[in-house]
Design an enzyme around this catalytic site. Sequence first.
Site, short mmCIF file in Angstrom:
data_model
loop_
_atom_site.label_atom_id
_atom_site.label_comp_id
_atom_site.label_asym_id
_atom_site.label_seq_id
_atom_site.Cartn_x
_atom_site.Cartn_y
_atom_site.Cartn_z
N SER A 1 0.81 -1.22 0.00
CA SER A 1 0.00 0.00 0.00
C SER A 1 0.84 1.26 0.00
O SER A 1 0.49 2.24 -0.65
CB SER A 1 -0.89 0.04 1.24
OG SER A 1 -1.92 -0.89 1.14
N ASP B 1 3.48 3.78 7.96
CA ASP B 1 2.15 3.87 8.58
C ASP B 1 2.06 3.20 9.94
O ASP B 1 1.48 3.74 10.88
CB ASP B 1 1.05 3.34 7.64
CG ASP B 1 1.29 1.91 7.15
OD1 ASP B 1 2.41 1.40 7.32
OD2 ASP B 1 0.36 1.31 6.57
N ARG B 2 2.65 2.03 10.07
CA ARG B 2 2.50 1.30 11.32
C ARG B 2 3.59 1.62 12.35
O ARG B 2 3.71 0.93 13.36
CB ARG B 2 2.44 -0.21 11.03
CG ARG B 2 1.20 -0.61 10.22
CD ARG B 2 1.06 -2.11 10.16
NE ARG B 2 -0.03 -2.57 9.32
CZ ARG B 2 -1.32 -2.67 9.71
NH1 ARG B 2 -1.66 -2.31 10.92
NH2 ARG B 2 -2.23 -3.12 8.87
N ARG C 1 1.73 -12.09 7.98
CA ARG C 1 0.82 -11.30 7.14
C ARG C 1 1.49 -10.99 5.80
O ARG C 1 0.86 -11.05 4.76
CB ARG C 1 0.47 -10.01 7.88
CG ARG C 1 -0.60 -9.14 7.23
CD ARG C 1 -0.97 -8.04 8.21
NE ARG C 1 -1.94 -7.08 7.70
CZ ARG C 1 -3.26 -7.19 7.82
NH1 ARG C 1 -3.78 -8.25 8.41
NH2 ARG C 1 -4.06 -6.25 7.36
N HIS D 1 -2.14 -3.09 -5.48
CA HIS D 1 -1.29 -4.30 -5.57
C HIS D 1 -2.21 -5.50 -5.48
O HIS D 1 -3.40 -5.34 -5.15
CB HIS D 1 -0.26 -4.37 -4.41
CG HIS D 1 -0.91 -4.19 -3.07
ND1 HIS D 1 -1.68 -5.17 -2.49
CD2 HIS D 1 -0.98 -3.12 -2.25
CE1 HIS D 1 -2.16 -4.71 -1.36
NE2 HIS D 1 -1.78 -3.47 -1.18
O1 LIG Z 1 0.51 -3.50 6.89
C1 LIG Z 1 -0.16 -4.39 6.37
O2 LIG Z 1 -1.36 -4.56 6.64
C2 LIG Z 1 0.52 -5.34 5.43
O3 LIG Z 1 1.83 -5.56 5.84
C3 LIG Z 1 0.58 -4.77 4.07
O4 LIG Z 1 -0.68 -4.38 3.60
P1 LIG Z 1 -0.91 -3.00 2.88
O5 LIG Z 1 0.36 -2.67 2.18
O6 LIG Z 1 -2.04 -3.28 1.92
O7 LIG Z 1 -1.26 -2.01 3.91
MN LIG Z 2 -2.82 -2.06 -0.11
MN LIG Z 3 -2.30 -5.38 2.42
#
Ligand SMILES: O=C(O)[C@H](O)COP(=O)(O)O
Ligand SMILES: [Mn+2]
Ligand SMILES: [Mn+2]
Length: 558
Positions: free
Chosen positions: A81, A287-288, A170, A471
């Site tokens: 993402s 993001d995380r 994941r 993606h």
């Molecule tokens: O952070 C997540 O959920 C996965 O590692 C990647 O998913 P996303 O790139 O679609 O956020």
């Molecule tokens: Mn995504």
């Molecule tokens: Mn994802």
Amino acid sequence: MGSSGFSWKLADHPKLPKGKTVAVVVLDGWGEAKPDQYNCIHIAETPVMDSLKKGATEKWRLVRAHGTAVGLPTEDDMGNSEVGHNALGAGRIFAQGAKLVDLALASGKIFDGEGFNYVKECFALGTLHLIGLLSDGGVHSRLDQLQLLLKGASERGAKRIRLHVLTDGRDVLDGSSVGFVETIEKDLAELRSKGIDAQIASGGGRMYVTMDRYENDWNVIKRGWDAQVLGEAPHKFKSAVEAVKTLRAAGANDQYLPPFVIVDDSGKAVGPIVDGDGVVTFNFRADRMVMIAKSLEYADFDKFDRVRVPKIRYAGLLQYDGELKLPTHYLVSPPEIDRTSGEYLVHNGVRTFACSETVKFGHVTFFWNGNRSGYFNPEMEEYVEIPSDVGITFNVQPKMKAVEIAEKARDAILSRKFDQVRVNLPNSDMVGHTGDIEATIVACKAADEAVKIILDAIEQVGGIYVVTADHGNAEDMVKRNKSGQPLLDKSGNIQILTSHTLEPVPIAIGGPGLGPGVRFRSDVPNGGLANVAATVMNLHGFEAPSDYEPTLIEVVDN
Ligand SMILES: O=C(O)[C@H](O)COP(=O)(O)O
Ligand SMILES: [Mn+2]
Ligand SMILES: [Mn+2]
């Protein structure tokens, strides 16, 4: 025009008009793969997306969404993402965090920079803590980068190192956490043989501990804080391998492993974070990491009771938010994603509405705008976040908030207050990550129904739609061998693929506002997500800046 000659003004497109409402719909995790029983998009009833594909061949095509097309190090890197939405929004391909860290490690420059030198001050008297996702998924972090960081830090004087691991499952297969922990334990044992006091101090599954995003659930960060900083967790073990094996045997999967701390023979946690310590979060993706970065860095903080706030030297592997400048210290400079299409369009009078639910909200705002939070111009933009369900895995609610997102988009389109209405529909990705095939089929159907709501609204206002994805994910739910056959585990069951894929994604254009002569060009066969920004600018009646990746469309005289 500034003194440098730079101007935000976009040239008028010679043929395409301004003033059409353009809906930009991103289906998260919606790739194109061969139809079989593990392709949930194929199995699901998706009449809207099917009709776009079966419609005019000049208005539907595939674009690349992985590897170098989105700035990742190799063609073996699946899309994600962050890089996908960065490319969609910025219209150019930037070397992404994974690649920049690789380069900084290869040259050794990572250890000469301000960030490492800042943290290094703790080596004499304190402990170096490394917190991050332990896998080789390459989406948020990479094991080999962690190994090089450990080596580099220990060679440069770190004498006491504590690792706080987040198990994945994941971006990689569920169950692979055991192997990753065993591997890193070997590295730590080697460091110990050289006299360095290095060990794993805590752990937990990424979706339950630490790696929440967009402030969906601060409890996730708190669980991590308690284990990593306070040394407190419901589960205590003598070794991390034992921890992961035991918690998995009790029914948890890698993504949702409960938090644990490693304790010594007297039952004391071996690695809480205390005054004088250094901390590095070793994920490169933003993001995380924003929420943990806030909890480690901000003096003013009211999201949960931190109980004890140690005076530490904290650096991110990268700076995670360019607008907030968070964290202040970082080991590698992030890609400078400037002059994004959103910023240009706002400067050229395009009023923009963006919406998703919490778990993907930052994708169509923060990532789209080059990892920058906030508005470019609040008078011209409105970003709406629909609260996501909290505390569930999304196979339980596979429809998620797709209808709510689509209805917000519909209302924004029908209000005629906006020129661009941009959404992310999370279903196929978020449910695909659970590995639950039945639920993912429901998710794909729900996303398709949401697309219909948006396309109907575009029909009503005489607008244009662009439907694409960031993606692949739901189009392939099984791990395959090189010849494409599903892989079986030791018990003869198929190995479920929870991760993204290397597949291309569709892009479709249409709507009553699309001029009759507009069609996809045939001379950009390798087009990727970065080509979409120029395409959308054209549909708003503008030429894209000359350094943007070329547009995917042309206008032919009928
Ligand atoms: O952070 C997540 O959920 C996965 O590692 C990647 O998913 P996303 O790139 O679609 O956020
Ligand atoms: Mn995504
Ligand atoms: Mn994802």
